[in-house]
Write an enzyme that holds these catalytic residues in place. Sequence first.
Site, PDB file in Angstrom:
ATOM      1  N   ASP A  66       0.815  -1.224   0.000  1.00 34.35           N
ATOM      2  CA  ASP A  66       0.000   0.000   0.000  1.00 34.35           C
ATOM      3  C   ASP A  66       0.841   1.264   0.000  1.00 34.35           C
ATOM      4  OD1 ASP A  66       0.913  -0.465   2.581  1.00 34.35           O
ATOM      5  OD2 ASP A  66      -1.045  -0.921   3.392  1.00 34.35           O
ATOM      6  N   ASN A 135      -7.740  -2.843  14.454  1.00 37.73           N
ATOM      7  CA  ASN A 135      -9.131  -3.074  14.024  1.00 37.73           C
ATOM      8  C   ASN A 135      -9.238  -4.259  13.056  1.00 37.73           C
ATOM      9  OD1 ASN A 135      -8.097  -2.115  11.640  1.00 37.73           O
ATOM     10  ND2 ASN A 135      -9.441  -0.334  11.480  1.00 37.73           N
ATOM     11  N   HIS A 137      -7.415  -4.647  10.266  1.00 39.35           N
ATOM     12  CA  HIS A 137      -7.121  -4.421   8.855  1.00 39.35           C
ATOM     13  C   HIS A 137      -5.847  -5.148   8.431  1.00 39.35           C
ATOM     14  CE1 HIS A 137      -4.792  -0.403   9.746  1.00 39.35           C
ATOM     15  NE2 HIS A 137      -3.924  -1.372   9.575  1.00 39.35           N
ATOM     16  N   GLU A 142      -9.804  -1.853   5.387  1.00 38.42           N
ATOM     17  CA  GLU A 142     -10.436  -1.536   6.665  1.00 38.42           C
ATOM     18  C   GLU A 142     -11.686  -2.405   6.864  1.00 38.42           C
ATOM     19  OE1 GLU A 142      -8.759   0.114   8.636  1.00 38.42           O
ATOM     20  OE2 GLU A 142      -8.055   2.043   7.909  1.00 38.42           O
TER      21      GLU A 142
HETATM   22  C1  F6R Z   1       1.355  -1.434   6.265  1.00 36.54           C
HETATM   23  C2  F6R Z   1       0.074  -2.095   6.377  1.00 36.54           C
HETATM   24  C3  F6R Z   1      -0.716  -2.125   7.637  1.00 36.54           C
HETATM   25  C4  F6R Z   1       0.097  -2.439   8.884  1.00 36.54           C
HETATM   26  C5  F6R Z   1      -0.772  -2.381  10.130  1.00 36.54           C
HETATM   27  C6  F6R Z   1       0.016  -2.632  11.390  1.00 36.54           C
HETATM   28  O1  F6R Z   1       1.885  -1.562   4.946  1.00 36.54           O
HETATM   29  O2  F6R Z   1      -0.355  -2.595   5.401  1.00 36.54           O
HETATM   30  O3  F6R Z   1      -1.740  -3.084   7.501  1.00 36.54           O
HETATM   31  O4  F6R Z   1       0.672  -3.715   8.753  1.00 36.54           O
HETATM   32  O5  F6R Z   1      -1.369  -1.118  10.221  1.00 36.54           O
HETATM   33  O6  F6R Z   1       0.922  -1.588  11.573  1.00 36.54           O
HETATM   34  P1  F6R Z   1       2.052  -1.648  12.677  1.00 36.54           P
HETATM   35  O7  F6R Z   1       2.985  -2.737  12.277  1.00 36.54           O
HETATM   36  O8  F6R Z   1       2.725  -0.296  12.614  1.00 36.54           O
HETATM   37  O9  F6R Z   1       1.387  -1.907  13.969  1.00 36.54           O
END
Ligand code: F6R
EC number: 3.5.99.6
Length: 253
Positions: A66, A135, A137, A142
Amino acid sequence: MRIFVTKNYQELSYKAADIVEDYLKNSSAVLGLATGSTPMGLYRELISRYENNGLSFQNVQTINLDEYIGLDRNHLQSYHTFMRENFFSHIDIPSHQTHIPNGLAEPLDVECSRYEKLINEIGPPDVQVLGIGENGHIGFNEPGSKFSSETHVIQLASSTRKANARFFDSVDQVPTHAITMGIKSILKSRQILLLASGTKKAAAIKRLLDGGIDEKFPASALLQHSDVVLIADREAWSEVSSSSETIFNVEYL
Ligand code: F6R
């Protein structure tokens, strides 16, 4: 799903690096990569193995999940910058073999189609590294995202913008939208390596294993994939029920 529970974040990162390194024995491997705090230890460990053990990425292709919309690739908080600073500039991968959606492309729907085509042409990844949002994701899919979705534009949940505000001066500066590989795109990967660390992720891991498949909890789509490896440290594992421990194949490291 195979599950490894590690003592701490460091051990989680080593175990993840062992799995990724196995794919690198096939020098033309395709790696699906994530940003965020969770995979940073994995990237540090892979860099160390490149510097000290001759691990090479010369023929590897990478596909990131992403990118924020509206940030230039050189913006300090863009995922292009994150990947360059935390991984790519420290290893021997040619930059044209690294792929991240372009958050400034116009029109964005053409960029989404281009990216999905790229996933199909050079991918799908042999292994896709994923973190998990509090959450549920995965990528930026989301809650409520269709499991049938391919690469698309998504409005970030306010909880995600708050969680990511730690990288910006304030929550207002966190972009409102992102381009993300869809859940269907993610599930194309041959193997999925889901990483979870810390007590903040404990409720999400419990929900993933105890809660069933539901579009309200995007990570639950992974239960439909035949080759998922979850590596959780003790803190992230702390809320999982004992019945889930018996249903899944759990190995404590
Ligand atoms: C990042 C991504 C997100 C993160 C998620 C957890 O490329 O796709 O899904 O993996 O938000 O983020 P952290 O590791 O910072 O807790």
